[in-house]
Design an enzyme around this catalytic site. Structure first.
Site, mmCIF file in Angstrom:
data_model
loop_
_atom_site.group_PDB
_atom_site.id
_atom_site.type_symbol
_atom_site.label_atom_id
_atom_site.label_comp_id
_atom_site.label_asym_id
_atom_site.label_seq_id
_atom_site.Cartn_x
_atom_site.Cartn_y
_atom_site.Cartn_z
ATOM 1 N N LYS A 55 0.791 -1.186 0.172
ATOM 2 C CA LYS A 55 0.088 0.142 -0.032
ATOM 3 C C LYS A 55 1.014 1.429 -0.183
ATOM 4 C CE LYS A 55 -1.548 1.888 3.693
ATOM 5 N NZ LYS A 55 -1.520 3.249 4.366
ATOM 6 N N CYS A 111 -19.315 6.876 3.994
ATOM 7 C CA CYS A 111 -19.321 5.266 4.202
ATOM 8 C C CYS A 111 -18.319 5.194 5.386
ATOM 9 C CB CYS A 111 -18.864 4.510 2.801
ATOM 10 S SG CYS A 111 -19.300 2.896 2.819
ATOM 11 N N CYS A 138 -26.123 5.827 5.088
ATOM 12 C CA CYS A 138 -26.518 5.403 3.845
ATOM 13 C C CYS A 138 -27.719 6.259 3.342
ATOM 14 C CB CYS A 138 -27.022 3.934 4.046
ATOM 15 S SG CYS A 138 -25.764 2.719 4.514
ATOM 16 N N CYS A 149 -26.241 8.720 1.000
ATOM 17 C CA CYS A 149 -25.719 8.387 -0.123
ATOM 18 C C CYS A 149 -26.456 8.168 -1.420
ATOM 19 C CB CYS A 149 -24.863 6.995 0.282
ATOM 20 S SG CYS A 149 -23.745 6.400 -1.001
ATOM 21 N N CYS A 206 -26.384 -0.059 -3.995
ATOM 22 C CA CYS A 206 -25.433 -0.523 -3.179
ATOM 23 C C CYS A 206 -25.923 -1.942 -2.643
ATOM 24 C CB CYS A 206 -25.012 0.680 -2.129
ATOM 25 S SG CYS A 206 -23.862 -0.038 -0.997
#
Length: 325
Positions: free
Chosen positions: A227, A297, A304, A307, A313
């Site tokens: 990463k 999120c 939610c 969103c 989703c």
């Protein structure tokens, strides 16, 4: 009488001489090959060579043919079976449903750039006035500090380091306790002091104070994983070597269904994401999803209802089903 006798003797000697000459001639004719006695009037015949009929070579016609005209080589489109199989594999590659619409909605929610990563992310922690080599080193240090640490804490620690003097030589000569006070309270700060000092010494001895130019060499430094390596390649060298997946990207990709099967580690999420996501999006996906994870999120109690992906989703759909039951 004497004259007559002389004549007989002369004729006899002449006949004897001519006989000896004939005999020698016969012997010479017998000893010399007959090919040397060709008639003087006739010239030797020239041996005529037979003309060879040209052999025609038939080449097998292949599907990949080269057309050479005007000194140019053109390769026709391949219709080989192996190519067909590869095309089939690409067409049959798994991709998440509605992924383009989901990403467009995320971009819409992120357009004002109000998340912490936008103002205090790794790319904002490097001293812009520092020489290029020092700036690359600072990019590596901030990424090492950012592991399991909020952007606000990392940014503050990096500001203290830059004020103190963030170069490989200065950090190597700094006592551990002094360096610990500068970076506290980043997560696992004691271990990070050890990693940063060891990596700084390696950079001085092996890379003349600069950072490696390849992902493989970066990941060989203490405390640097895939990463950090991918993000460092992008921030420091401007090269996209892969997707940097942290805990935010790992969580969101599993929620949005961006992995074929649920993954348990960020590295497995990175591998699953790189299998289908177009490479043109690799450079922005980390920054995009990290900010989305910081504002909408969230790890706990995701918003939610706010969103734009609430209707498409998978995580939102599952949450609604659980509430009903």
């Amino acid at each position: 009488m004497n004259k007559k006798l002389k004549l007989d003797v002369l004729t006899t000697s002449r006949s004897l001489r001519s006989g000896i000459k004939d005999q020698k001639k016969d012997q010479n004719e017998d000893s010399v090959p007959s090919k040397y006695f060709a008639d003087a009037n006739t010239s030797p015949k020239k041996t005529e060579r037979k003309k060879r009929t040209p052999v025609k070579i038939k080449y097998e016609e292949t599907e990949n043919t080269l057309d050479i005209k005007n000194n140019e080589i053109k390769l026709e489109d391949s219709k080989d079976e192996t190519m067909k199989e590869e095309i089939k594999e690409i067409e049959q590659k798994w991709v998440p449903s509605n992924w383009e619409a989901i990403l467009e909605n995320v971009k819409e929610m992120r357009k004002y750039k109000t998340a912490p990563v936008d103002e205090m992310g790794c790319h904002k922690c490097v001293d812009t006035k520092a020489p290029a080599k020092v700036a690359r080193y600072q990019a590596l240090v901030v990424l090492m500090l950012s592991s399991q640490t909020k952007d606000q804490v990392t940014h503050a620690a990096m500001q203290r380091l830059n004020t103190y003097g963030c170069t490989p030589e200065i950090i190597t000569n700094t006592p551990d306790d002094a360096l610990g006070k500068l970076i506290y309270p980043v997560g696992f700060w004691k271990k990070k002091v050890e990693y940063i000092k060891k990596s700084s010494a390696i950079l001085i001895n092996k890379y003349d104070g600069d950072i490696p130019k390849t992902l493989e060499e970066l990941c060989q430094l203490p405390g640097v994983g895939p990463k950090m390596g991918h993000l460092c390649m992008q921030i420091a060298w401007g090269k996209v070597s892969g997707i940097g997946v942290d805990i935010h990207v790992h969580r969101i990709c599993n929620r949005l269904g961006f992995v074929k099967e649920p993954t348990k580690t960020p590295d497995k999420t990175r591998i699953a994401l790189e299998e289908w996501l177009p490479k043109t999006l690799w450079s922005e996906i980390n920054h995009l999803l990290v900010g989305f994870g910081q504002e909408i999120c969230l790890p706990r109690f995701p918003k939610c209802s706010e969103c734009l992906n609430k209707d498409i989703c998978p995580f939102s759909a599952n949450s609604k089903t659980k509430k009903k039951t």
